[in-house]
Design a protein around this motif. Structure first.
Motif, PDB file in Angstrom:
ATOM      1  N   ARG A 124       0.850  -1.186   0.290  1.00  0.00           N
ATOM      2  CA  ARG A 124       0.113  -0.094   0.092  1.00  0.00           C
ATOM      3  C   ARG A 124       1.089   1.399   0.094  1.00  0.00           C
ATOM      4  NH1 ARG A 124      -5.290  -1.394   4.024  1.00  0.00           N
ATOM      5  NH2 ARG A 124      -6.049  -2.943   2.680  1.00  0.00           N
ATOM      6  N   VAL A 125       1.845   1.226   0.790  1.00  0.00           N
ATOM      7  CA  VAL A 125       2.637   2.333   0.541  1.00  0.00           C
ATOM      8  C   VAL A 125       3.352   2.433  -1.044  1.00  0.00           C
ATOM      9  CG1 VAL A 125       5.346   2.996   1.216  1.00  0.00           C
ATOM     10  CG2 VAL A 125       3.901   2.175   2.904  1.00  0.00           C
ATOM     11  N   ALA A 126       3.630   1.468  -1.665  1.00  0.00           N
ATOM     12  CA  ALA A 126       4.096   1.464  -3.061  1.00  0.00           C
ATOM     13  C   ALA A 126       2.789   2.265  -3.861  1.00  0.00           C
ATOM     14  CB  ALA A 126       4.377   0.315  -3.826  1.00  0.00           C
ATOM     15  N   ASP A 127       1.698   1.842  -3.642  1.00  0.00           N
ATOM     16  CA  ASP A 127       0.294   2.298  -4.298  1.00  0.00           C
ATOM     17  C   ASP A 127      -0.074   3.847  -3.954  1.00  0.00           C
ATOM     18  OD1 ASP A 127      -0.327  -0.170  -5.198  1.00  0.00           O
ATOM     19  OD2 ASP A 127      -1.748  -0.757  -3.721  1.00  0.00           O
ATOM     20  N   LEU A 128       0.375   4.326  -2.796  1.00  0.00           N
ATOM     21  CA  LEU A 128       0.271   5.730  -2.302  1.00  0.00           C
ATOM     22  C   LEU A 128       1.171   6.522  -2.977  1.00  0.00           C
ATOM     23  CD1 LEU A 128      -1.656   7.441  -0.578  1.00  0.00           C
ATOM     24  CD2 LEU A 128       0.131   6.969   1.418  1.00  0.00           C
ATOM     25  N   ARG A 129       2.453   6.009  -3.227  1.00  0.00           N
ATOM     26  CA  ARG A 129       3.370   6.862  -3.797  1.00  0.00           C
ATOM     27  C   ARG A 129       3.266   7.791  -4.844  1.00  0.00           C
ATOM     28  NH1 ARG A 129       8.916   6.403  -2.913  1.00  0.00           N
ATOM     29  NH2 ARG A 129       8.373   4.061  -2.158  1.00  0.00           N
ATOM     30  N   PRO A 130       2.282   7.207  -6.074  1.00  0.00           N
ATOM     31  CA  PRO A 130       2.228   8.274  -7.097  1.00  0.00           C
ATOM     32  C   PRO A 130       1.283   9.305  -6.679  1.00  0.00           C
ATOM     33  CG  PRO A 130       1.972   5.995  -7.654  1.00  0.00           C
ATOM     34  CD  PRO A 130       2.095   5.928  -6.307  1.00  0.00           C
ATOM     35  N   TYR A 131       0.307   9.274  -5.951  1.00  0.00           N
ATOM     36  CA  TYR A 131      -0.540  10.351  -5.354  1.00  0.00           C
ATOM     37  C   TYR A 131       0.159  11.495  -4.666  1.00  0.00           C
ATOM     38  CZ  TYR A 131      -3.931   6.981  -6.494  1.00  0.00           C
ATOM     39  OH  TYR A 131      -4.834   5.951  -7.230  1.00  0.00           O
ATOM     40  N   PHE A 132       1.092  10.958  -3.778  1.00  0.00           N
ATOM     41  CA  PHE A 132       1.813  12.045  -3.103  1.00  0.00           C
ATOM     42  C   PHE A 132       2.891  12.573  -4.304  1.00  0.00           C
ATOM     43  CE2 PHE A 132       1.468  10.071   1.478  1.00  0.00           C
ATOM     44  CZ  PHE A 132       0.379  10.792   1.523  1.00  0.00           C
ATOM     45  N   GLY A 133       3.138  12.056  -5.139  1.00  0.00           N
ATOM     46  CA  GLY A 133       4.141  12.501  -6.242  1.00  0.00           C
ATOM     47  C   GLY A 133       3.462  13.758  -6.820  1.00  0.00           C
ATOM     48  N   SER A 134       2.172  13.907  -6.734  1.00  0.00           N
ATOM     49  CA  SER A 134       1.406  15.123  -7.360  1.00  0.00           C
ATOM     50  C   SER A 134       1.487  16.360  -6.724  1.00  0.00           C
ATOM     51  CB  SER A 134       0.046  14.618  -7.685  1.00  0.00           C
ATOM     52  OG  SER A 134      -0.542  14.503  -6.527  1.00  0.00           O
ATOM     53  N   VAL A 135       1.938  16.185  -5.263  1.00  0.00           N
ATOM     54  CA  VAL A 135       2.088  17.437  -4.558  1.00  0.00           C
ATOM     55  C   VAL A 135       3.351  18.144  -4.731  1.00  0.00           C
ATOM     56  CG1 VAL A 135       2.011  18.394  -1.799  1.00  0.00           C
ATOM     57  CG2 VAL A 135       0.572  16.148  -2.754  1.00  0.00           C
TER      58      VAL A 135
END
Length: 281
Positions: free
Chosen positions: A23-34
């Motif tokens: 789930r950490v790997a799944d969340l990474r692309p979303y935080f990358g947009s900040v």
């Protein structure tokens, strides 16, 4: 005394649930947009890495800046590697310090962070709902505003958030801070604009039952809605009240006690084709 967690840490992080390595790997692309508010010079930890540490720490129960940093110091090497922590060449630096985390959270765009977490939760919720309902995509989403308990300070009024929350299972898909309850209406479209609402049902109170909002939901977002119409909207109320409701069978009735009185609500969906949507009586 540990410093309080800075305001940009969104309350919706609590809805993430346990964050294992996948789930950490799944969340990474979303935080990358900040967007990163820092200059490029002198960075050791990326913004995504710091936000992932904060997310994991918050869902583990951290409530202060010091506890966020403490979680990072105690995390396993395998989890830190998944988060993207780079070990310092001299091996004296392992995780972001409390000072680093505090500076980043104080400068990061809180609305962008909310949108990133909301998008992650929306995608997770849609996938879970689709699996549970045999691929059915329709969701029911409530739009409502609430004042945050304990958010007031001597020189700052209590903070008021407008949120989009799924009915079942409960997940906060988006939220935005508004100055006061009377300002909620103008934030309705910006709150829901990033969400894919095609085929979903959106519920909201009378404050948002205005033509521009419901027209936008149907024509632009391709969503359904359940609106509350009160007597302070005399034209719409008279049009609805003038319909032959006695000819339509009642599909559902709910009664409860609230605000010192007993309230009963019935749903007559027979006029949905004429009115353009589901309309509660």
């Amino acid at each position: 005394m540990p410093a309080a967690v800075s305001s940009p840490i969104p309350a919706v992080l609590l809805k993430l649930g346990p964050l294992d390595i996948d789930r950490v790997a799944d969340l990474r692309p979303y935080f990358g947009s900040v967007p990163d508010p820092r200059s490029r010079r002198g960075r050791w930890y990326s913004l995504t890495t710091i936000l992932l540490v904060c997310a994991c720490a918050v869902v583990s129960g951290a409530k202060s800046i010091d506890e966020l940093a403490e979680w990072g110091m105690n995390a396993s090497g395998r989890l830190l590697a998944a988060i993207g922590i780079r070990r310092h060449l001299l091996r004296w630096r392992r995780c972001p310090s409390a000072a680093t985390i505090g500076r980043v959270l104080g400068a990061v765009d809180g609305d962008a962070l909310d949108r990133a977490v909301g998008a992650y939760l929306a995608d997770r919720h849609r996938a879970a709902a689709g699996s549970a309902n045999g691929g059915e995509r329709r969701r029911v989403i409530a739009v409502d505003g609430k004042t945050l308990k304990g958010s007031a300070r001597l020189d700052v009024a209590r903070r008021h958030l407008l949120s989009a929350v799924t009915h079942t299972p409960v997940a906060t898909l988006a939220q935005v801070e508004v100055g006061a309850k009377t300002n909620e209406t103008r934030h309705f479209k910006p709150l829901l604009a990033p969400l894919d609402l095609h085929g979903d049902v959106v519920t909201f109170d009378a404050l948002h039952s205005v033509k521009v909002n419901v027209t936008w939901l149907v024509e632009t977002k391709k969503a359904h809605y359940i609106a509350v119409i009160k007597t302070n909207q005399p034209t719409t109320y008279a049009q609805l009240d003038g319909l032959n409701w006695t000819a339509v069978p009642i599909q559902h009735t709910a009664s409860n006690i609230g605000h010192g009185r007993r309230e009963s609500r019935s749903i007559n969906p027979g006029y949905s084709a004429e009115l353009g949507d589901l309309t509660p009586r």
